[in-house]
Design a protein around this motif. Structure first.
Motif, PDB file in Angstrom:
ATOM      1  N   ASP A   1      21.027 -20.294  33.661  1.00 22.39           N
ATOM      2  CA  ASP A   1      20.218 -21.020  32.688  1.00 22.39           C
ATOM      3  C   ASP A   1      18.876 -20.345  32.442  1.00 22.39           C
ATOM      4  N   ARG A   2      18.627 -19.251  33.163  1.00 27.59           N
ATOM      5  CA  ARG A   2      17.408 -18.467  32.934  1.00 27.59           C
ATOM      6  C   ARG A   2      17.692 -17.013  33.297  1.00 27.59           C
ATOM      7  N   GLU A   3      16.828 -16.134  32.835  1.00 27.76           N
ATOM      8  CA  GLU A   3      16.975 -14.718  33.142  1.00 27.76           C
ATOM      9  C   GLU A   3      16.597 -14.454  34.591  1.00 27.76           C
ATOM     10  N   PHE A   4      17.394 -13.626  35.252  1.00 32.97           N
ATOM     11  CA  PHE A   4      17.063 -13.199  36.609  1.00 32.97           C
ATOM     12  C   PHE A   4      15.999 -12.111  36.551  1.00 32.97           C
ATOM     13  N   THR A   5      15.098 -12.102  37.527  1.00 33.35           N
ATOM     14  CA  THR A   5      14.121 -11.017  37.635  1.00 33.35           C
ATOM     15  C   THR A   5      14.832  -9.772  38.177  1.00 33.35           C
ATOM     16  N   ALA A   6      14.174  -8.632  38.071  1.00 37.50           N
ATOM     17  CA  ALA A   6      14.760  -7.391  38.597  1.00 37.50           C
ATOM     18  C   ALA A   6      15.030  -7.506  40.098  1.00 37.50           C
ATOM     19  N   ALA A   7      14.102  -8.106  40.824  1.00 31.42           N
ATOM     20  CA  ALA A   7      14.285  -8.275  42.276  1.00 31.42           C
ATOM     21  C   ALA A   7      15.461  -9.210  42.568  1.00 31.42           C
ATOM     22  N   GLU A   8      15.602 -10.265  41.765  1.00 31.37           N
ATOM     23  CA  GLU A   8      16.725 -11.189  41.947  1.00 31.37           C
ATOM     24  C   GLU A   8      18.055 -10.490  41.663  1.00 31.37           C
ATOM     25  N   VAL A   9      18.092  -9.693  40.601  1.00 26.45           N
ATOM     26  CA  VAL A   9      19.320  -8.961  40.266  1.00 26.45           C
ATOM     27  C   VAL A   9      19.713  -8.061  41.430  1.00 26.45           C
ATOM     28  N   GLN A  10      18.751  -7.365  41.985  1.00 26.27           N
ATOM     29  CA  GLN A  10      19.037  -6.469  43.105  1.00 26.27           C
ATOM     30  C   GLN A  10      19.591  -7.251  44.299  1.00 26.27           C
ATOM     31  N   ALA A  11      18.970  -8.363  44.633  1.00 29.72           N
ATOM     32  CA  ALA A  11      19.417  -9.182  45.767  1.00 29.72           C
ATOM     33  C   ALA A  11      20.797  -9.785  45.503  1.00 29.72           C
ATOM     34  N   ILE A  12      21.008 -10.275  44.296  1.00 32.18           N
ATOM     35  CA  ILE A  12      22.299 -10.882  43.946  1.00 32.18           C
ATOM     36  C   ILE A  12      23.400  -9.825  43.965  1.00 32.18           C
ATOM     37  N   GLU A  13      23.128  -8.657  43.412  1.00 32.66           N
ATOM     38  CA  GLU A  13      24.155  -7.613  43.387  1.00 32.66           C
ATOM     39  C   GLU A  13      24.523  -7.161  44.797  1.00 32.66           C
ATOM     40  N   MET A  14      23.575  -7.171  45.720  1.00 33.05           N
ATOM     41  CA  MET A  14      23.902  -6.842  47.118  1.00 33.05           C
ATOM     42  C   MET A  14      24.850  -7.891  47.690  1.00 33.05           C
ATOM     43  N   LYS A  15      24.575  -9.163  47.416  1.00 33.38           N
ATOM     44  CA  LYS A  15      25.452 -10.250  47.876  1.00 33.38           C
ATOM     45  C   LYS A  15      26.849 -10.093  47.265  1.00 33.38           C
ATOM     46  N   LEU A  16      26.893  -9.781  45.985  1.00 33.42           N
ATOM     47  CA  LEU A  16      28.176  -9.623  45.300  1.00 33.42           C
ATOM     48  C   LEU A  16      28.972  -8.450  45.870  1.00 33.42           C
ATOM     49  N   GLN A  17      28.303  -7.339  46.121  1.00 32.99           N
ATOM     50  CA  GLN A  17      28.979  -6.164  46.689  1.00 32.99           C
ATOM     51  C   GLN A  17      29.508  -6.469  48.088  1.00 32.99           C
ATOM     52  N   ASP A  18      28.682  -7.120  48.909  1.00 31.17           N
ATOM     53  CA  ASP A  18      29.126  -7.492  50.256  1.00 31.17           C
ATOM     54  C   ASP A  18      30.344  -8.400  50.176  1.00 31.17           C
ATOM     55  N   PHE A  19      30.315  -9.343  49.240  1.00 26.74           N
ATOM     56  CA  PHE A  19      31.411 -10.289  49.089  1.00 26.74           C
ATOM     57  C   PHE A  19      32.696  -9.586  48.642  1.00 26.74           C
ATOM     58  N   THR A  20      32.617  -8.797  47.570  1.00 28.44           N
ATOM     59  CA  THR A  20      33.843  -8.182  47.038  1.00 28.44           C
ATOM     60  C   THR A  20      34.420  -7.148  48.005  1.00 28.44           C
ATOM     61  N   ALA A  21      33.581  -6.551  48.840  1.00 32.07           N
ATOM     62  CA  ALA A  21      34.064  -5.571  49.813  1.00 32.07           C
ATOM     63  C   ALA A  21      34.987  -6.213  50.854  1.00 32.07           C
ATOM     64  N   GLN A  22      34.813  -7.507  51.092  1.00 30.38           N
ATOM     65  CA  GLN A  22      35.651  -8.197  52.079  1.00 30.38           C
ATOM     66  C   GLN A  22      36.493  -9.318  51.483  1.00 30.38           C
ATOM     67  N   TRP A  23      36.529  -9.424  50.142  1.00 30.36           N
ATOM     68  CA  TRP A  23      37.233 -10.515  49.463  1.00 30.36           C
ATOM     69  C   TRP A  23      38.736 -10.317  49.612  1.00 30.36           C
ATOM     70  N   LYS A  24      39.377 -11.289  50.217  1.00 32.93           N
ATOM     71  CA  LYS A  24      40.803 -11.195  50.480  1.00 32.93           C
ATOM     72  C   LYS A  24      41.534 -12.421  49.954  1.00 32.93           C
TER      73      LYS A  24
END
Length: 159
Positions: free
Chosen positions: A15-38
């Motif tokens: 519902d709002r734009e993510f800041t650059a720092a938020e994008v970086q933090a979220i993308e790390m969470k997403l990468q960690d998740f998809t790396a182990q997503w089964k």
């Protein structure tokens, strides 16, 4: 990694734009998740990313393993965690997004309707169809002119 056009896609709009720092933090969470997503013990061929600082997009190619209810539930739990941590709304399907002056604008359905009725959103305005189901649709029907989207039939009475 190359994904089939039939790969499943899920789009969550903020519902709002993510800041650059938020994008970086979220993308790390997403990468960690998809790396182990089964799914039932099988690694999913998946990726997830933040697009345009507004959208979280999951893609799963089911050639290696099919997505299951439990694996989808796991991704939903992650999105809910992101909502809480970053104080955003990612599940409100009544939030709309469109492009104005080369920027993405996210707003409520009511505000979207108002902008249509006063002609600030018209047939050529680019809108986002977050209901796309697969990668081919995401690439061809996600960002489309209002007149070619599901929005035009829902809001036709305002044109």
């Amino acid at each position: 990694m190359s994904f089939s056009p039939k790969s499943k896609v899920w789009v969550y709009q903020s519902d709002r734009e993510f800041t650059a720092a938020e994008v970086q933090a979220i993308e790390m969470k997403l990468q960690d998740f998809t790396a182990q997503w089964k799914a039932h013990g099988h690694q999913l061929d998946a990726k997830a990313e933040v697009v345009y600082n507004f959208f979280i997009v999951f893609t799963v190619d089911e050639a290696a393993a099919n997505v299951t209810g439990c694996s989808i539930d796991a991704s939903v739990r992650l999105v809910k965690e992101i909502e809480l941590e970053f104080n955003v709304d990612l599940f409100n399907r009544f939030n709309m997004a469109y492009v104005a002056d080369n920027k993405i604008v996210a707003l409520s359905k009511e505000d979207f309707e108002t902008l249509i009725s006063i002609k600030k959103i018209g047939p050529q305005t680019i809108v986002f169809n977050n209901l796309v189901q697969n990668l081919e649709e995401f690439e061809t029907k996600w960002e489309v002119p209002f007149e070619k989207s599901w929005h035009s039939s829902v809001f036709a009475h305002l044109l």
